[in-house]
Write a protein that holds these residues in place. Structure first.
Motif, PDB file in Angstrom:
ATOM      1  N   LEU A  75       1.039  -0.985  -0.232  1.00 19.19           N
ATOM      2  CA  LEU A  75       0.156  -0.223   0.232  1.00 19.19           C
ATOM      3  C   LEU A  75       0.517   1.205   0.304  1.00 19.19           C
ATOM      4  O   LEU A  75       0.824   2.423  -0.712  1.00 19.19           O
ATOM      5  CB  LEU A  75      -0.628  -0.495   1.667  1.00 19.19           C
ATOM      6  N   ARG A  76       1.938   1.780   0.629  1.00 15.19           N
ATOM      7  CA  ARG A  76       3.127   2.661   0.647  1.00 15.19           C
ATOM      8  C   ARG A  76       3.508   2.431  -0.482  1.00 15.19           C
ATOM      9  O   ARG A  76       3.356   3.610  -0.942  1.00 15.19           O
ATOM     10  CB  ARG A  76       3.865   1.459   1.962  1.00 15.19           C
ATOM     11  N   GLU A  77       4.135   1.609  -1.059  1.00 12.21           N
ATOM     12  CA  GLU A  77       4.879   1.721  -2.221  1.00 12.21           C
ATOM     13  C   GLU A  77       3.509   2.110  -3.424  1.00 12.21           C
ATOM     14  O   GLU A  77       3.781   3.362  -4.104  1.00 12.21           O
ATOM     15  CB  GLU A  77       5.013   0.454  -3.111  1.00 12.21           C
ATOM     16  N   LEU A  78       2.422   1.508  -2.986  1.00  9.47           N
ATOM     17  CA  LEU A  78       1.282   2.313  -4.236  1.00  9.47           C
ATOM     18  C   LEU A  78       1.366   3.493  -3.996  1.00  9.47           C
ATOM     19  O   LEU A  78       0.894   4.551  -5.077  1.00  9.47           O
ATOM     20  CB  LEU A  78      -0.274   1.495  -4.207  1.00  9.47           C
ATOM     21  N   LEU A  79       1.227   4.185  -2.983  1.00  4.48           N
ATOM     22  CA  LEU A  79       0.474   6.178  -2.258  1.00  4.48           C
ATOM     23  C   LEU A  79       2.257   6.655  -2.747  1.00  4.48           C
ATOM     24  O   LEU A  79       1.834   7.843  -3.578  1.00  4.48           O
ATOM     25  CB  LEU A  79       0.537   6.268  -0.858  1.00  4.48           C
ATOM     26  N   GLN A  80       3.195   5.351  -2.809  1.00  3.70           N
ATOM     27  CA  GLN A  80       4.582   6.372  -3.232  1.00  3.70           C
ATOM     28  C   GLN A  80       4.022   6.838  -4.373  1.00  3.70           C
ATOM     29  O   GLN A  80       4.985   8.414  -5.019  1.00  3.70           O
ATOM     30  CB  GLN A  80       5.660   5.681  -3.096  1.00  3.70           C
ATOM     31  N   GLU A  81       3.925   6.142  -5.291  1.00  4.19           N
ATOM     32  CA  GLU A  81       3.409   6.259  -6.469  1.00  4.19           C
ATOM     33  C   GLU A  81       3.091   7.311  -6.930  1.00  4.19           C
ATOM     34  O   GLU A  81       3.800   7.981  -8.013  1.00  4.19           O
ATOM     35  CB  GLU A  81       3.517   5.048  -7.390  1.00  4.19           C
ATOM     36  N   GLY A  82       1.981   8.162  -6.035  1.00  4.41           N
ATOM     37  CA  GLY A  82       0.765   9.285  -6.441  1.00  4.41           C
ATOM     38  C   GLY A  82       1.290  10.148  -6.065  1.00  4.41           C
ATOM     39  O   GLY A  82       0.829  10.954  -6.047  1.00  4.41           O
ATOM     40  N   TRP A  83       2.387   9.661  -4.881  1.00  9.42           N
ATOM     41  CA  TRP A  83       3.254  10.920  -4.242  1.00  9.42           C
ATOM     42  C   TRP A  83       4.137  12.252  -5.430  1.00  9.42           C
ATOM     43  O   TRP A  83       4.739  11.683  -5.646  1.00  9.42           O
ATOM     44  CB  TRP A  83       3.911  10.659  -2.899  1.00  9.42           C
ATOM     45  N   GLN A  84       4.399  13.345  -4.882  1.00 13.87           N
ATOM     46  CA  GLN A  84       5.069  13.947  -5.239  1.00 13.87           C
ATOM     47  C   GLN A  84       5.949  15.839  -4.866  1.00 13.87           C
ATOM     48  O   GLN A  84       5.375  15.113  -3.877  1.00 13.87           O
ATOM     49  CB  GLN A  84       4.276  15.095  -6.976  1.00 13.87           C
ATOM     50  N   GLY A  85       6.889  15.373  -5.133  1.00 10.71           N
ATOM     51  CA  GLY A  85       7.537  16.839  -3.697  1.00 10.71           C
ATOM     52  C   GLY A  85       8.459  16.216  -2.924  1.00 10.71           C
ATOM     53  O   GLY A  85       7.965  15.087  -2.990  1.00 10.71           O
ATOM     54  N   THR A 112       7.806  17.229  -0.011  1.00  8.06           N
ATOM     55  CA  THR A 112       7.420  17.150   1.193  1.00  8.06           C
ATOM     56  C   THR A 112       7.442  15.735   1.225  1.00  8.06           C
ATOM     57  O   THR A 112       7.299  14.829   2.606  1.00  8.06           O
ATOM     58  CB  THR A 112       6.042  18.518   1.699  1.00  8.06           C
ATOM     59  N   ALA A 113       6.648  15.220  -0.164  1.00  7.62           N
ATOM     60  CA  ALA A 113       6.305  13.671   0.144  1.00  7.62           C
ATOM     61  C   ALA A 113       7.414  12.707  -0.120  1.00  7.62           C
ATOM     62  O   ALA A 113       6.293  11.951   0.604  1.00  7.62           O
ATOM     63  CB  ALA A 113       5.226  13.690  -1.143  1.00  7.62           C
ATOM     64  N   ARG A 114       8.126  12.841  -0.042  1.00 10.01           N
ATOM     65  CA  ARG A 114       8.878  12.323  -0.436  1.00 10.01           C
ATOM     66  C   ARG A 114       9.858  12.536   1.274  1.00 10.01           C
ATOM     67  O   ARG A 114      10.539  10.847   1.545  1.00 10.01           O
ATOM     68  CB  ARG A 114      10.259  12.058  -1.091  1.00 10.01           C
ATOM     69  N   GLY A 115      10.059  13.288   1.449  1.00 11.63           N
ATOM     70  CA  GLY A 115      10.454  13.391   3.093  1.00 11.63           C
ATOM     71  C   GLY A 115       8.687  12.730   4.013  1.00 11.63           C
ATOM     72  O   GLY A 115       9.813  12.352   4.993  1.00 11.63           O
ATOM     73  N   PHE A 116       7.622  12.955   3.131  1.00 10.23           N
ATOM     74  CA  PHE A 116       6.682  11.623   4.277  1.00 10.23           C
ATOM     75  C   PHE A 116       7.062   9.762   4.397  1.00 10.23           C
ATOM     76  O   PHE A 116       6.913   9.738   5.551  1.00 10.23           O
ATOM     77  CB  PHE A 116       5.331  12.341   4.326  1.00 10.23           C
ATOM     78  N   HIS A 117       7.618   9.989   2.818  1.00  9.04           N
ATOM     79  CA  HIS A 117       7.547   9.046   2.464  1.00  9.04           C
ATOM     80  C   HIS A 117       8.883   7.831   4.012  1.00  9.04           C
ATOM     81  O   HIS A 117       8.206   7.048   4.021  1.00  9.04           O
ATOM     82  CB  HIS A 117       7.773   8.490   1.042  1.00  9.04           C
ATOM     83  N   ASN A 118       9.806   8.715   3.751  1.00 11.71           N
ATOM     84  CA  ASN A 118      11.271   8.628   4.274  1.00 11.71           C
ATOM     85  C   ASN A 118      10.581   8.753   5.728  1.00 11.71           C
ATOM     86  O   ASN A 118      10.833   7.166   6.409  1.00 11.71           O
ATOM     87  CB  ASN A 118      12.333   9.291   3.907  1.00 11.71           C
ATOM     88  N   TYR A 119      10.131   8.788   6.425  1.00 12.71           N
ATOM     89  CA  TYR A 119       9.782   9.511   7.800  1.00 12.71           C
ATOM     90  C   TYR A 119       8.521   8.195   8.202  1.00 12.71           C
ATOM     91  O   TYR A 119       9.348   6.919   8.716  1.00 12.71           O
ATOM     92  CB  TYR A 119       8.224  10.341   8.449  1.00 12.71           C
ATOM     93  N   LEU A 120       7.580   7.919   7.237  1.00  9.95           N
ATOM     94  CA  LEU A 120       6.439   6.213   7.311  1.00  9.95           C
ATOM     95  C   LEU A 120       7.988   4.909   7.393  1.00  9.95           C
ATOM     96  O   LEU A 120       7.444   4.675   8.140  1.00  9.95           O
ATOM     97  CB  LEU A 120       6.012   6.365   6.085  1.00  9.95           C
TER      98      LEU A 120
END
Length: 110
Positions: free
Chosen positions: A53-63, A65-73
């Motif tokens: 699910l996280r990988e699926l959401l990562q595909e839709g994230w941009q920018g 801030t989104a990458r930083g949040f992904h790293n935090y998760l």
């Protein structure tokens, strides 16, 4: 002679009761161990689904801030996973220790 036989019979009955108690405890520990193994497998399944699910959401994230949040998760998930694995391992080791103690007691009580 009868007194000796009675004492031996009583001792044998006590030993049989002790053995039965130890076997019941051992069976309980094996059940707990099976439950832990099932819980660990269920947790692993949950972690795989969460990762997908996280990988699926990562595909839709941009920018950034989104990458930083992904790293935090990712960091939070890794920490949670380590904590769970350590707890599972600790519980398994405790059960194994109790099982070996019960076996040891059973051997020496006979």
């Amino acid at each position: 002679m009868d007194l000796v036989n009675e004492k031996r019979t009583q001792t044998l009955q006590q030993l049989k009761k002790q053995q039965e108690q130890v076997e019941n405890k051992l069976q309980t520990f094996h059940q707990k161990q099976g439950e832990l193994e099932w819980l660990e497998a269920d947790y692993q399944s949950h972690m795989r689904a969460q990762t997908e699910l996280r990988e699926l959401l990562q595909e839709g994230w941009q920018g950034d801030t989104a990458r930083g949040f992904h790293n935090y998760l990712d960091e939070v998930q890794e920490q949670e996973q380590r904590t769970w694995k350590q707890a599972f391992q600790t519980q398994k080791e405790a059960l194994q220790e109790e099982i070996s103690q019960l076996k040891h007691e059973q051997i020496y009580s006979l």
